[in-house]
Every structure is written in structure tokens, then in C-alpha cells.
Write an enzyme that holds these catalytic residues in place. Structure first.
Site, PDB file in Angstrom:
ATOM      1  N   HIS A 207      -0.070  -7.983  12.067  1.00 12.99           N
ATOM      2  CA  HIS A 207      -0.109  -7.667  13.499  1.00 12.99           C
ATOM      3  C   HIS A 207      -0.898  -8.741  14.265  1.00 12.99           C
ATOM      4  O   HIS A 207      -0.493  -9.179  15.342  1.00 12.99           O
ATOM      5  CB  HIS A 207      -0.786  -6.306  13.715  1.00 12.99           C
TER       6      HIS A 207
ATOM      7  N   LYS B 294       2.225  13.618  13.454  1.00 11.99           N
ATOM      8  CA  LYS B 294       2.031  12.794  12.253  1.00 11.99           C
ATOM      9  C   LYS B 294       0.538  12.598  12.031  1.00 11.99           C
ATOM     10  O   LYS B 294      -0.175  12.129  12.921  1.00 11.99           O
ATOM     11  CB  LYS B 294       2.727  11.430  12.425  1.00 11.99           C
TER      12      LYS B 294
ATOM     13  N   ARG C 149      10.037  -7.857   9.761  1.00 14.90           N
ATOM     14  CA  ARG C 149       9.742  -8.325   8.409  1.00 14.90           C
ATOM     15  C   ARG C 149      10.974  -8.310   7.540  1.00 14.90           C
ATOM     16  O   ARG C 149      11.194  -9.215   6.743  1.00 14.90           O
ATOM     17  CB  ARG C 149       8.657  -7.445   7.776  1.00 14.90           C
TER      18      ARG C 149
ATOM     19  N   SER D  80       1.002  -1.492   7.212  1.00 16.95           N
ATOM     20  CA  SER D  80      -0.076  -0.512   7.317  1.00 16.95           C
ATOM     21  C   SER D  80       0.024   0.530   6.212  1.00 16.95           C
ATOM     22  O   SER D  80      -0.987   0.972   5.664  1.00 16.95           O
ATOM     23  CB  SER D  80      -0.026   0.178   8.682  1.00 16.95           C
TER      24      SER D  80
END
Lengths: 156, 156, 156, 156, 156, 156
Positions: free
Chosen positions: D18, D42, D91, D128
Site C-alpha cells: 500500500h 466484518k 496484484r 493484509s
């Protein structure tokens, strides 16, 4: 009204994967036109006449299959044969993207709809180009090519 | 013999993408059964009755479309409705791999064949989950949901 | 300091997809250099001069767009034009992997950064190669090619 | 007119991947708003306040970076902060398809444009979720997390 | 019984990515045969003798590596060298599908098994074709090519 | 020095696809440790003891296979068992990207190398999650599960 699907390709040569798609496609439509695209700028391994003969012989007992060669745009040839559909098989993600773009263009050009059958698991690694590679080195390719001696196809 | 295709999904909600697939699928088969899968372990946004009503209302003038809910295995429900085919749309590469595996299992289980139509370019970014996300934030979703007021579907 | 982006490609021909990327890219940077790569080993459909003329004509009222041809390495040409960025559009997964590798090499070579805009859904199936294929069969391609008669682009 | 980009994410935690995207994005736009999306349904690993503090501390010497939390729709929050752009890194192929769909919806909703930078090769395997997995087993994660002690970012 | 793996490729030229795969592959098998495939129909950049010399020089202190050229079918050459395995690296999704098909055919032909190592993140953007492109424009490629001066490889 | 590979997974249940990978992996390494990862936050279908028993019974005549359960980080458990390698199978593009990221992290954490075997074509559509789905509906799954009655595995 009869539902006719064009199954276009180079079929250099026609493999067990192609054969499986035609058999399964005949469940869904009334007639399939196997259409060998002639591309003058690309050298083929088998002459087009030989490919026509081999595929016609394979389907000689199946009245719902026609085999033709063409050198026009695929959607134009589809209309000319009475086909409102194009049948294609997809083996891989790479195939998927290629086919989707072509299908979107064909639908936009003149409303021809493409439907897809998945290549069966046991055929996903088989392609005409791999068969040609094996032929160049004198390998036995009988496991990859449909055998003309087989039983007439089921009428569905 | 009539060709019937099952179009299974959660349809929570039914989008313009689903609607387009049904309309295009009706060109290829004689009848489509839209089948809302009930999954007790997954919380839905709209109750199943509301989804049934909305989709039935949409196709109220289309005799070739039935709308049902089911909580059995998809291939079993297909056979129960008389469908020999499953219709699915594919939007992305990720969809493609998921659908191929399911289709291969379904064919192996009891011979049900899956055919695929490509989602049209203008609908590839639309999914039920994105529509639900917009609903949660009170957004206008009318561009993503088929309008019941529309004209009767063409009879092909 | 002005932010200049190079938009390199073959543009044989320049499509509505390319045009959309340039218009959207102008929101993000101050100037775009459309750079037609000349590749002697690849036969083009339209001569480079014709491509230069067509694209220049399209942007004749847009002072923030320059159109050039080049036969050097893309990152070298970028530096020569004052561009610190390369703009590319991505349509498919296959494009993505190709562009990522090139972008990683370009960054490592001399720090040129590549940014990506997604091709809009209604253009993802359009490519120069499909347009050339249609041209070869005498089809109308006006839906795929930007029209020079259009309004001057918005100044952002 | 200043070009402001929103960089939305969960950042649970903010990784070296990031950080690299923010630094590279600052070359292209005048200001970046790092926006931590709050999703009540979440469970997060780090509380949002802790994430805000850590990221603000990292960019304490960079006046062109703001860090905010939000619980509205991302495009709404973008407009609220004055951002006309959304910045995202990609990615993998799987990321690509997800981001493309979201970006297409955001553009259709209110014209917000998304631009993409490729994650650098040495960071493509870092996410992450992998960092959280390592934390759960008490592993040293310092190689995956940007160090606050580092030099002030370059002013471009 | 010694485990020997064939590492086939064009290696035009042999890159740091290839070198990394050989070093890591030697942990897993006892011997690796680097096999330069000769394809008469494809023009190479470096003559095969030069490629043989360069790779042999690189591994002159590594007794477990042999370097050979071949113009037969890869699985036939594997058997001829005593290799029961083929080693391949995968960089991208596109590579993956290509390699899977070839591996499935090779296994079916004569039982040769292919195992895969992932290209390391810092090498995924490096390919022989990109190196050739840089060479054509007179760029320094030393960062992409293994240096013969390096230390002998570790014996595992 | 013995080459030992860890084959980690949930194996809920162990399928014919897993079995094929173990058999083929034993050609390449001296010993395989089948490692059932215990994840407390995820409800399993079969209790871990039942999975241990079933897999141990399957390999009761194969001295080169051990079966263990673990609840630590996979690379830590690998070192604990003496394994320097991790074996994984890849079925799809989606698997590929997931496995590549994990393998890159594992290599960076403590040098454990992952090697990949391609799932055989006839097994690519089979997964534990599909088997569980079939079980939930009372279907016969014997075609997807290895039979303990089978012959002892070949010693290579």
C-alpha cells in the site's frame, strides 16, 4: 423453425475434442454446419480437401451434420447456411477471452448468437496444434483423432 | 421433444444481466425454467417469495418461461422439471472456472449438459451483489433491474 | 511541473476504445503524447503517415494532445518527449499480464511509471485487429472508429 | 484545479505494498486521501482508530496525504473529499476482474474515474490477509509493514 | 536411482529467472539437464552454439548440471537423457495454461511427469523476449543475465 | 539426505485428486507428510480424527507416507517434520494465483520451497467442497473418493 448452428474452425486436424462438441451440440440444436475456415495467409498442415473428406466420412451416417469450407467472414457464412447460432468449445481461460470478444463482435454485426459448451475434462489438453506437433515427430496420434469406424451417432 | 433449460441462480435480485440471458436463451431452447436456489445457511436480501413474484411478473406474458424455487441439488431439480440442459451466463474469467467445474460434475452425475451464453459487454460489471451493496446505501438501482412495465418479450 | 503521459501503440487503426482512453486520460494528466510505434518487421494495414494524419485530425482542436511516430524503445521515446508516465488501457486478463510485465521492466529501466485505465464495458470487445479483419471483408467499420466530425473535446 | 485521488481500502493492516502505491500515486496526482472503509459486518483485526493513527503517523511529514475513515459508499465519500479519482493497485488476475467491475459501476454511478498502478514485483505476494495470518501465529511481520521511522517522502 | 529432470527451453538468452529455477530445482532432484530446443522454423537471436557455451560456462563448477541441444520431441529427448521428470517455471496465468496442456500431453504420451516451480517475484517480469527487445535497442541487459563470474553453486 | 515434502490441506474429505498427487509426488521425493490443517474458526464436515483415520488407512501399506494434523503455521510444521518442501496441486488459474502468493511468502519466511504438480485432466473438476455438497444431498460420492481396498501403492 429449425435451429442451425455453425461450428467454425480450422480443424487441422479435427480432434476427439471437436467430435465431442459436435455430438453434444446436436442435443441442443437441430443441425450443425461444421465450417472449415480457409485462411490463405496461414500454411495448413492438411489440405482443406483432405480435412473436408475426413470430417464428412466421420459424419456420413449423421444427417444432421453438414461439412463445408468457406473463405468469407464467419458471420456472413453463418447467415448463408441458415445458421442463427455459432457453437464454440472453451478449454481454457485464454480461449474464453478470445471467444468472448469475437462473440460480442458477431452479435453486434448481425445478431448471430454464440453459445458455448465446455470441453470435457479428458479433452482439455488436446488441440490441433499439439496433434500437428506430434505428427511432425512421427508419433502415433490415434488417441487424439476420432475413429471413422465408430458407431453411427445417436439420434437424439 | 421439447428442449427445456434450467436457469439456476440466487437472483437476489434478478438483474438486467439475467434478463438478457433469458431472452437470448429462448432463441436456442423451447422453454426456460428460472430456478431460485434456496440456501438456508446464507442470509438473502430479498425473501424468496418476493423474488418469485418479481420474476414471474416480469415474464407474465412469456408462456415459455416458468419460475420456481428449489432446495435440492440443481441437477436433481433439472430432471424433475424435465430440463436436460442448464443455462448459465459467464461474465469473467473467475466465473468461467467456477462454472466449468460445476458443469463437469453435473455432466458426470447424470448427463445434464450446461451451455453458456456470454454476458453482453454492457452488463459484465453488473451483479446481484453490487446491486445489494447499492441498495444498502439507498442508491437508485433502476438501471440495473429489468422494468416490469416493458413490452412483452418477442416470441421467436 | 506539467504531467505528460505517453500513450504508445500501433493504432492500426485507432479505435473508439483508444479515443475513450485518451479523453479519460486527459482528466488525469496535463498532456498526452499519442505515440505510434513503428515496427519494421511487422506489416501494417495502414501506412504510418495515414495513421498520423487520421489521429492528428481527430485531435486538431485539442491542444493537450500531440501525435508522434517513433522507432526507438518506448521508455526512451517517453523521456525524449518529456513524459514521465505511460498510459495504457486494459481490456482483458491477457492484456493485464502482458502490460504488467512491460510496466515492471520500464520502471526498472528508467523509472517511467505506467498507469492503467480500464477499457469501458462497451468497448472491451473492440480491437484494432478485429477492425482490420472486418476491413479485409469489406464490412462497415464506422461503429468502431472515432468520427473526426465530432465536437471538440471538453477542456477539463 | 487540484487533482485529488481517493485510495480506499480496509488496510488491516497497511502494508509495504500500500505504501509503495501511495508514494507512486503522488507522482501522478496532487493529493491522495487514504480512506479506511468501515464494514460493520466484518470483524477487523486492528481497530479503525489504531489503523488511522498508524497511517497518519507514517505520512505525518507528507502534506499531500490525508487519512480518513468512512462508512458510506466509496464514490459518495470520494465526492465528499473533493476526489474525482480513485486509485487502486492490482496484484493479480483475480484482483483485476474485481477492480474492473467496481470501477465500471463507479464510473456509471457518478463519473468517478479509477486509475490503476501495478503492484511492484517484490510486493505482489504481500496482502493484509497474509500479514494477519502471520500475526495470529506470532511471526515477525516487520518486512511487510512500512516503518514509521523512515525518511520523509519525496516531494515531487 | 538418480532423479534426473530435463529443463527444456529456447534460452535465447538464458536469464536470471532460468538460473534461479535451476538452482532451486537442484534442491529437489539429483541432476538437471538443461535442454536447448532447436526449432528450424524460428529465427533465433543467439546461435545455439553460443547459448550452449554460455550456459555450460555458467555451470562449469556444478557437476549436477548438464547442458545439451536437441531437435526431437521433448519427451523423447527426456527419456534419452535418463530424465523421468520435466522441470518448468511458471510466471503468469498465461504460462500456467500453456504448461498444463503440454504437461498433460507429455504424461499421456509416455508417463513423463512435469513439476513446476514458481518464478520468484523479482523475476516474474523478465523473459528472454524482453531481453532480446532490449538488446535490439542497445540497452544494458546485465541485470537480466546471470554473471558467469559468480560463486560456484551450493552443493545441497 | 532424505527429501521430505509436506502436503498440507484440509482434506475434508481427501479426494481421488489428492490421492493422485501423493502417488505422483512419491516419484519425486523420498517421503510425503500429509498434513491436515486444523482451523478452529472454520466448521469442518468430517472431524479431524475421522480424516486422519481414513487417510492413514489408505496409505497403511506405504511406508513413505505419514499423516499428521497440525494447528501451527504451515512452514513451521514443515520444519518440525523435517520437510524442506511443500507439495501442492493446481487445478485452475484461480488456484495458481493463490498458491503462488502463499509459496512466495513461505520461501521468504524460512526458505521452504513449494513445488507444484498439475492435477490430472480427469480430476480438475473434483474438489472437497463439491464432494461435501453432494454428501449434503445424499448423493453417491464413491467416484470422487479413493477406495481403501485398492492395491498397495507402487514403490518407486
Amino acid at each position: 423453425m429449425k435451429r442451425i448452428a455453425l461450428f467454425p474452425g480450422t480443424f487441422d486436424p479435427f480432434t476427439v475434442g471437436h467430435h465431442s462438441l459436435v455430438k453434444r451440440g446436436l442435443e441442443l440444436v437441430d443441425e450443425i454446419v461444421i465450417a472449415i475456415g480457409i485462411n490463405d495467409s496461414k500454411q495448413s498442415y492438411f489440405p482443406v480437401e483432405k480435412r473436408l473428406d475426413a470430417i464428412r466420412s466421420l459424419y456420413r451416417n449423421e444427417a444432421r451434420v453438414r461439412v463445408e469450407a468457406y473463405d468469407s467472414l464467419t458471420v456472413d457464412f453463418a447467415l448463408q447456411t441458415g445458421a442463427r447460432f455459432i457453437l464454440r468449445g472453451i478449454r481454457t481461460v485464454n480461449d474464453f477471452e478470445y471467444e468472448k470478444n469475437i462473440a460480442d463482435v458477431n452479435r453486434q454485426l448481425n445478431g448471430i448468437e454464440t453459445f458455448i459448451l465446455f470441453t470435457e475434462p479428458e479433452h482439455t489438453h488436446i488441440s490441433s496444434s499439439i496433434v500437428r506437433e506430434l505428427l511432425r515427430y512421427g508419433k502415433d496420434i490415434s488417441a487424439f483423432i476420432p475413429q471413422t469406424e465408430e458407431q453411427p451417432l445417436n439420434k437424439s
